[in-house]
Enzyme design. Sequence first.
Site, PDB file in Angstrom:
ATOM      1  NE  ARG A 223      12.677  -5.397  36.773  1.00 14.02           N
ATOM      2  CZ  ARG A 223      13.777  -6.131  36.898  1.00 14.02           C
ATOM      3  NH1 ARG A 223      14.962  -5.564  36.686  1.00 14.02           N
ATOM      4  NH2 ARG A 223      13.723  -7.403  37.209  1.00 14.02           N
ATOM      5  N   GLY A 224       8.728  -3.138  34.293  1.00 17.96           N
ATOM      6  CA  GLY A 224       7.947  -4.292  33.861  1.00 17.96           C
ATOM      7  C   GLY A 224       6.445  -4.094  34.026  1.00 17.96           C
ATOM      8  CB  ALA A 292       6.698  -6.586  44.617  1.00 16.75           C
ATOM      9  N   GLY A 293       7.259  -9.272  42.673  1.00 16.25           N
ATOM     10  CA  GLY A 293       7.449 -10.719  42.691  1.00 16.25           C
ATOM     11  C   GLY A 293       8.827 -11.070  42.178  1.00 16.25           C
ATOM     12  CE  LYS A 298      20.038 -23.565  40.713  1.00 13.31           C
ATOM     13  NZ  LYS A 298      20.847 -23.867  39.537  1.00 13.31           N
ATOM     14  CG  ASN A 302      19.457 -29.631  41.474  1.00 15.22           C
ATOM     15  OD1 ASN A 302      20.173 -30.435  42.072  1.00 15.22           O
ATOM     16  ND2 ASN A 302      19.069 -29.810  40.222  1.00 15.22           N
ATOM     17  CG  ASN A 350       6.683 -23.915  34.545  1.00 14.62           C
ATOM     18  OD1 ASN A 350       6.738 -24.816  33.706  1.00 14.62           O
ATOM     19  ND2 ASN A 350       7.144 -22.701  34.307  1.00 14.62           N
ATOM     20  CE1 TYR A 356       6.965 -16.056  40.054  1.00 13.19           C
ATOM     21  CE2 TYR A 356       5.935 -17.657  38.585  1.00 13.19           C
ATOM     22  CZ  TYR A 356       6.186 -16.344  38.946  1.00 13.19           C
ATOM     23  OH  TYR A 356       5.671 -15.321  38.189  1.00 13.19           O
ATOM     24  CE  LYS A 360       3.951 -14.809  41.266  1.00  9.50           C
ATOM     25  NZ  LYS A 360       3.732 -13.401  41.619  1.00  9.50           N
TER      26      LYS A 360
HETATM   27  N1  LIG Z   1       6.684 -11.582  33.219  1.00 11.89           N
HETATM   28  C1  LIG Z   1       5.880 -12.622  33.193  1.00 11.89           C
HETATM   29  O1  LIG Z   1       5.772 -13.325  32.183  1.00 11.89           O
HETATM   30  C2  LIG Z   1       5.040 -12.955  34.386  1.00 11.89           C
HETATM   31  C3  LIG Z   1       4.211 -14.066  34.280  1.00 11.89           C
HETATM   32  C4  LIG Z   1       3.410 -14.404  35.360  1.00 11.89           C
HETATM   33  C5  LIG Z   1       3.435 -13.621  36.511  1.00 11.89           C
HETATM   34  N2  LIG Z   1       4.263 -12.557  36.584  1.00 11.89           N
HETATM   35  C6  LIG Z   1       4.247 -11.803  37.848  1.00 11.89           C
HETATM   36  O2  LIG Z   1       4.029 -10.422  37.569  1.00 11.89           O
HETATM   37  C7  LIG Z   1       4.725  -9.613  38.541  1.00 11.89           C
HETATM   38  C8  LIG Z   1       5.631  -8.635  37.824  1.00 11.89           C
HETATM   39  O3  LIG Z   1       6.513  -9.361  36.990  1.00 11.89           O
HETATM   40  P1  LIG Z   1       7.603  -8.656  36.044  1.00 11.89           P
HETATM   41  O4  LIG Z   1       7.839  -9.598  34.923  1.00 11.89           O
HETATM   42  O5  LIG Z   1       7.207  -7.248  35.749  1.00 11.89           O
HETATM   43  O6  LIG Z   1       8.875  -8.700  37.015  1.00 11.89           O
HETATM   44  P2  LIG Z   1      10.138  -7.721  37.120  1.00 11.89           P
HETATM   45  O7  LIG Z   1      11.209  -8.525  37.728  1.00 11.89           O
HETATM   46  O8  LIG Z   1      10.393  -7.037  35.821  1.00 11.89           O
HETATM   47  O9  LIG Z   1       9.610  -6.618  38.182  1.00 11.89           O
HETATM   48  C9  LIG Z   1       9.334  -6.965  39.513  1.00 11.89           C
HETATM   49  C10 LIG Z   1       9.482  -5.719  40.361  1.00 11.89           C
HETATM   50  O10 LIG Z   1       9.249  -6.101  41.728  1.00 11.89           O
HETATM   51  C11 LIG Z   1      10.218  -5.458  42.535  1.00 11.89           C
HETATM   52  N3  LIG Z   1      10.453  -6.203  43.784  1.00 11.89           N
HETATM   53  C12 LIG Z   1      11.013  -7.426  43.920  1.00 11.89           C
HETATM   54  N4  LIG Z   1      11.150  -7.719  45.221  1.00 11.89           N
HETATM   55  C13 LIG Z   1      10.650  -6.667  45.921  1.00 11.89           C
HETATM   56  C14 LIG Z   1      10.537  -6.389  47.307  1.00 11.89           C
HETATM   57  N5  LIG Z   1      10.966  -7.246  48.235  1.00 11.89           N
HETATM   58  N6  LIG Z   1       9.992  -5.200  47.679  1.00 11.89           N
HETATM   59  C15 LIG Z   1       9.563  -4.309  46.756  1.00 11.89           C
HETATM   60  N7  LIG Z   1       9.662  -4.517  45.425  1.00 11.89           N
HETATM   61  C16 LIG Z   1      10.208  -5.695  45.021  1.00 11.89           C
HETATM   62  C17 LIG Z   1      11.481  -5.476  41.675  1.00 11.89           C
HETATM   63  O11 LIG Z   1      12.438  -4.532  42.121  1.00 11.89           O
HETATM   64  C18 LIG Z   1      10.912  -5.149  40.301  1.00 11.89           C
HETATM   65  O12 LIG Z   1      10.867  -3.764  40.049  1.00 11.89           O
HETATM   66  C19 LIG Z   1       5.468 -10.600  39.439  1.00 11.89           C
HETATM   67  O13 LIG Z   1       4.697 -10.857  40.586  1.00 11.89           O
HETATM   68  C20 LIG Z   1       5.559 -11.839  38.592  1.00 11.89           C
HETATM   69  O14 LIG Z   1       5.701 -13.014  39.357  1.00 11.89           O
HETATM   70  C21 LIG Z   1       5.062 -12.205  35.552  1.00 11.89           C
END
Ligand SMILES: NC(=O)c1ccc[n+]([C@@H]2O[C@H](COP(=O)([O-])OP(=O)(O)OC[C@H]3O[C@@H](n4cnc5c(N)ncnc54)[C@H](O)[C@@H]3O)[C@@H](O)[C@H]2O)c1
Length: 450
Positions: A223-224, A292-293, A298, A302, A350, A356, A360
Amino acid sequence: MSDRYLGFANSTLGRKLVDALGLPRPVPLERWQAGRLRPIEGALVLGGGPLASQVAAIAPRLTADCYGFDAEALDAPAWVAGLGPKIKAVVFDASRLSDSDALKQLHEFFQPLLRSLAPSAHVVILGRAPESLDDAQASVAQRALEGFSRSLAKELRNGATANLLYVGDGTEDQLEGALRFFLSPKSAFVSGQVLRLSACAAQVEDWTRPLAGRHALVTGAARGIGAAIAETLARDGAEVTLLDVPQAQRDLDALAARLGGRALALDICAADAAAQLLEALPQGLDILVHNAGITRDKTLANMTPEYWDAVLAVNLKAPQVLTQALFEGGKLQRDARITLLASVSGIAGNRGQSNYAASKAGLIGFAQAWAPRLAAQGASINAVAPGFIETHMTAAMPMGLREAGRRLSSLGQGGLPQDVAEAIAWLSQPGSGAVNGQALRVCGQALMGA
Ligand SMILES: NC(=O)c1ccc[n+]([C@@H]2O[C@H](COP(=O)([O-])OP(=O)(O)OC[C@H]3O[C@@H](n4cnc5c(N)ncnc54)[C@H](O)[C@@H]3O)[C@@H](O)[C@H]2O)c1
């Protein structure tokens, strides 16, 4: 989650109200549409030093409409202020500005153009990396380009962007790939950035399918942003393997089937994750995207140890362990392209995200530490640092923070997963070995950490 303010501010009533109240009015950004052929649909204006002639030579592949403005020996019709067409793209070669007096040429070139930019126009300034110059005055002038281009990016309106590329010797062949990204809607949400290009032997053979024949693995692809990356790599011709946790198997299978790729249900933190991955990739990888992330936010006071450990394990430790295993297992092709999903939080820090942000920032360090070793064999590793992107992750933020995340940037809105995916697709191209060990922000020039 949709950005209601963006829609409202561009409606007939909303526009009047927003203008009357003096509120920011972000505009919908132009994005790359499937089937589009040319990077630039509209006028490209070139100016400045000798690199402008090199861009003129490739310009017919970028646009049907190229003009020169105050450029040396350019074989292109002149763009005349007040008479020329609206401008969709600008390239100014500032590489020959060799002292602080010469910087005046920036004013002379850009000032007459700015009121003629079309919506979602893209500006690229070319320079020489200051640290590569022996002459101190020239180095100072080239460093000054950073402040100029970042300020220009903040002043541009109507969804326009500006970025600076420091071009090394022998990088002529890499300029086309970079300009196809930075002058087209593929870089809609990238602005105020500075990247260095160095020479790279590999090249794209077919610009309609720049990743043809390449095999890619994307983690967190159900997703995402990860799903968008997999789609975009597949659009550009890559064969994709999509990895996500077993709980996401249904979405993963559906997307893999749609993209003609393979699904791999695997927790990247599992004790045997590296062994499973090696077994699942008999043919090796040309493109590796550690996407994946997770967040467990917190304030540090905390934060439980579990929150700390979970974030560091998924975001930072697993990409290191898996990359090391793939490298040692001979699964990374010699000219592999690796991208790590960092975050603007990892650059600026942040509140409530010490775990986090540490993970990163660590990924940016990972790219820097591995870059020389990989460059030696023709491979590259970079971090992409998204700002606020509209996904599940940001939809879960408290409303006030979410609105601030969207508006506190030069483009005044959140980006889309596609914006991050386009940057990664470009960095995954064979010719993008020109970029190595760097962090590219895809953040609409977020004020955070700018
Ligand atoms: N959305 C934002 O604004 C944003 C901003 C900066 C960085 N990011 C980074 O971009 C990446 C994607 O973000 P997103 O918003 O699409 O997140 P999201 O939560 O929508 O998707 C993350 C995906 O990673 C998978 N995942 C999590 N843990 C896992 C594991 N242990 N093994 C395999 N898969 C795993 C989840 O199941 C999920 O499908 C992340 O690394 C996030 O930190 C996102």
